[in-house]
Design a protein around this motif. Structure first.
Motif, short mmCIF file in Angstrom:
data_model
loop_
_atom_site.label_atom_id
_atom_site.label_comp_id
_atom_site.label_asym_id
_atom_site.label_seq_id
_atom_site.Cartn_x
_atom_site.Cartn_y
_atom_site.Cartn_z
N LEU A 90 0.82 -1.21 0.00
CA LEU A 90 0.00 0.00 0.00
C LEU A 90 0.85 1.27 0.00
CD1 LEU A 90 -2.92 -1.07 2.38
CD2 LEU A 90 -2.71 -1.33 -0.08
N ASN A 140 -0.46 4.57 -1.22
CA ASN A 140 -1.68 5.07 -0.57
C ASN A 140 -1.38 5.90 0.68
OD1 ASN A 140 -4.31 3.25 -1.49
ND2 ASN A 140 -2.35 2.24 -1.85
N PRO A 163 -11.14 0.22 0.79
CA PRO A 163 -11.00 -0.75 1.88
C PRO A 163 -10.32 -2.04 1.42
CG PRO A 163 -13.27 -0.64 1.12
CD PRO A 163 -12.53 0.41 0.36
N THR A 164 -9.36 -2.47 2.19
CA THR A 164 -8.64 -3.72 1.92
C THR A 164 -8.55 -4.49 3.22
OG1 THR A 164 -7.33 -2.69 0.19
CG2 THR A 164 -6.44 -4.68 1.16
N ALA A 178 -6.05 5.17 -2.29
CA ALA A 178 -6.21 4.68 -3.66
C ALA A 178 -6.98 3.37 -3.71
CB ALA A 178 -4.83 4.51 -4.32
N VAL A 179 -6.64 2.42 -2.87
CA VAL A 179 -7.29 1.11 -2.96
C VAL A 179 -8.67 1.06 -2.36
CG1 VAL A 179 -5.21 -0.30 -3.02
CG2 VAL A 179 -6.25 0.23 -0.82
#
Lengths: 436, 436
Positions: free
Chosen positions: B146, B149, B295-296, B292-293
């Motif tokens: 990440l 991010n 929720p992960t 950017a991603v």
């Protein structure tokens, strides 16, 4: 410190996201991580894309060769898509000793061995985190974090379009066609949705994962792939009554001692308490079962501009850290070779529980006839469900089986379908085993 | 190729797992990854542990100094635990230029900056994937995957003991004490469970994550930590009625433009459709929200012999790949420094929705009195729930609030508790916001 020069080919959705993230995080990378990046060149046929992006002082061109032929470019990012022009680009870049990053799942699934072999020869890396699962670190987790494990199985929801459609059918009671139109309207499905709803996109991703996990090439043609377009309102409703939900799963399994790998993509019934049942709408998830860690799940957005760009950027930093440290690469590129083709288990040989929805005339003895034929093929029934009929001429009879061999099930269905009380094609949905 | 020599200090549960995994995967690492590892020395005070493990030709000793002083040892693995002897060992190993791997969350949370600074000076790596989330790749995901991010929030279930107890209370209707005893009987809780059920263990892990994410030191004493021992049967039942479940969450948040980080650990009500609600029993999960991603989530076993050993082994391979490539390390060790102490948001300043369970005499006007006081502190009520009483002298009155400032809520509760109709201490549980 020398700047690391990046050439980006393809400034569409994902490429645009990469330009934006590099613009946002560039000074953080330089000042906090000690990694000075420069987006030196961008190539795209559509010049209007450049004006809409924070391209800074990157040289913009419509000619990808400008990037390949620039000796100062260290890393080429291929975000063109397809398996022809993109393949030529990557091969040209590798031949010139440039590192390559791609999000191109079709290309890696089909030509991975060729590309990796060339990268190995040229002493550079090809990274492709963005090719599987958008922003989720699927490749890194398989190759690095779970390196101490034998990965014994993968169950994955790896196509957001299908998951969105199935969630909508389940939550809103929509028919497949209506849910697909809604997905298209929301930008979650392409105008031609074949690759998504037919399961082909999931197949590419599952092939890449299986190849990495078992260190061998998985020919796409050997994978059983079934899409979601046949899922009916009755299937969805039956799933609900059975405390289940239907998801398009990619499945990879290798039983200890077996020499073949079970790799397939098909709609699957999973219990509502299964962790994958909570993966809704466009979200993706990969449930890996490792010999040491047990079940491990990654969950997130599997597509989209910034999630996918996030993985491309993590690949950039990975390569840049190697360059900064003065090493061409840390992880060898010989993941899998064409010569090491994995033996894929034929779908006929799998053992599963099955949901079967027969459409039959509402007459006596029909149930007994079906049960007798199933019994002849050693298929035992665990439960029978009656559904309200939406048709006038026939009713759905739903049966769940205990574990059975697929070949037997298919043969039994073929025989049952010759009976004159069968009015429509039987629906078969495989039922997932264990819950986590 | 020169073998990479490993010294293991501590052959207890996790150390034993490491010995087993290296025994199982050693030939794969050498033959397939090109990484020849040798477990050269093992130190443990309990000699009987050696006989129960596949130690191969490792030299076994009760003296950790044998490992520190062996010039051939490249990597020292510290699995002793505690923050005194373990700290001395690590400092000694780093001073001798050895790479260090540890699973010691307390040590990293308390002395991370000192240790990392020394590692930086000595040109070696300290890896600690196993310190947070057992087999889940939490550290690698934050630091590597990440990296493109800004991580804006983390919600995590990071203590398996607490999650097991809360799941048992919810599923089986057990009281806290009974569920704790069951956890102890099943090996999921220590004889002295204080560090787990009091939230301290979660606090260590959340401090490490916050430090990595925001690049600053998080003093443990500044984190608000509340355990689960006060959760009552009524709280569990109310949660069920509210379509919620109670989990011990670690929360990390930083609002854009704010200069302080919200870091805390406390029981939290989450909606049953929230992805974290499907994390059951001893499983752990980390839900990271990236700019950017989106929720992960990472999900898996957060403790235990082999899951934790799996992370230690991934750290070994990470360092070994650096050694093989001829670089001391790729990722700088200056994650966070003592001088960069993060400003932690006081719990009084947070804004949340609240579940309040008042125990009051069953008399007229009590509800009105409570509502009036809450209103005086600008706290508005979103719903009121009545519960069957298990006590003779008083009844539980449950109120959910709209968003309110914690300080106001605490002051209102203090005032309400002075009223003579209040019979027992009010239970307050914060309610989590968004669902994914």
């Amino acid at each position: 410190m020398k700047e690391i020069q990046i050439g980006l080919i393809g400034a569409g959705t994902v490429g645009g996201g990469v330009v934006k993230l590099l613009d946002q995080k560039g000074s953080y990378f330089r000042d906090n991580l000690g990694i000075p990046l420069r987006l030196a060149r961008i190539a795209d046929k559509a010049a209007n894309r450049f004006t809409e992006l924070p391209v800074g002082n990157a040289v913009c061109t419509d000619n990808a060769s400008d990037i390949i032929n620039d000796p100062d470019i260290d890393i080429v990012i291929e975000l063109v898509g397809g398996t022809t022009f993109a393949k030529d680009l990557i091969i040209a870049a590798l031949s010139k000793g440039k590192h390559v990053i791609t999000a191109n799942k079709a290309l890696i699934a089909e030509y991975g061995p060729t590309i990796f072999e060339l990268a190995e020869k040229s002493g550079v890396s090809v990274l492709f985190e963005a090719s599987v699962g958008g922003g989720m670190p699927v490749i890194k987790t398989i190759r690095e974090s779970l390196v101490g494990n034998d990965i014994t199985s993968v169950k994955t929801i790896i196509n957001g379009t299908c998951n969105y459609i199935l969630t909508q059918m389940s939550d809103k009671g929509l028919l497949f066609d209506t849910a697909l139109k809604k997905a298209q309207k929301s930008g979650y499905a392409e105008a031609d949705p074949t690759l998504d709803i037919g399961g082909g996109d999931s197949g590419h991703k599952v092939a890449i994962m299986a190849s990495l996990i078992y260190g061998g090439y998985v020919p796409l043609t050997k994978i059983y792939i079934e899409g979601i377009s046949n899922i009916s309102k009755e299937d969805i409703e039956s799933a609900r009554q059975l405390q289940c939900t239907i998801r398009l799963l990619g499945i990879i399994r290798k039983a200890p001692g077996e020499d073949c790998v079970d790799v397939r993509v098909h709609p699957t019934m999973i219990h509502k308490n299964h962790i994958l049942a909570s993966v809704r709408d466009v979200f993706n998830a990969v449930l890996l079962e490792g010999s040491a860690v047990g079940p491990t799940l990654l969950y997130g957005r599997g597509a989209g501009e910034l999630p996918t760009a996030s993985s491309v950027v993590s690949d950039i930093i990975d390569i840049a850290r190697n360059i900064t440290a003065g090493v061409p690469r840390r992880i060898p590129m010989n993941y899998y070779r064409l010569s090491n083709e994995l033996k894929i288990k034929p779908i006929a040989d799998i053992v599963s529980r099955y949901y079967l929805c027969f459409w039959v005339s509402d007459k006596p003895k029909v149930l007994a006839s079906i049960a007798t034929i199933l019994g002849n093929y050693s298929i035992s029934i665990s439960s029978v469900l009656q559904q309200e009929s939406t048709e006038e001429s026939c009713v759905p009879v739903i049966m769940l089986t205990h574990k059975a061999v697929e070949k037997n099930v298919q043969e039994a269905l073929a025989e049952i379908e010759t009976m004159d009380f069968v009015k429509k094609k039987t629906h078969l949905i495989r039922i997932a085993g264990r819950t986590y």
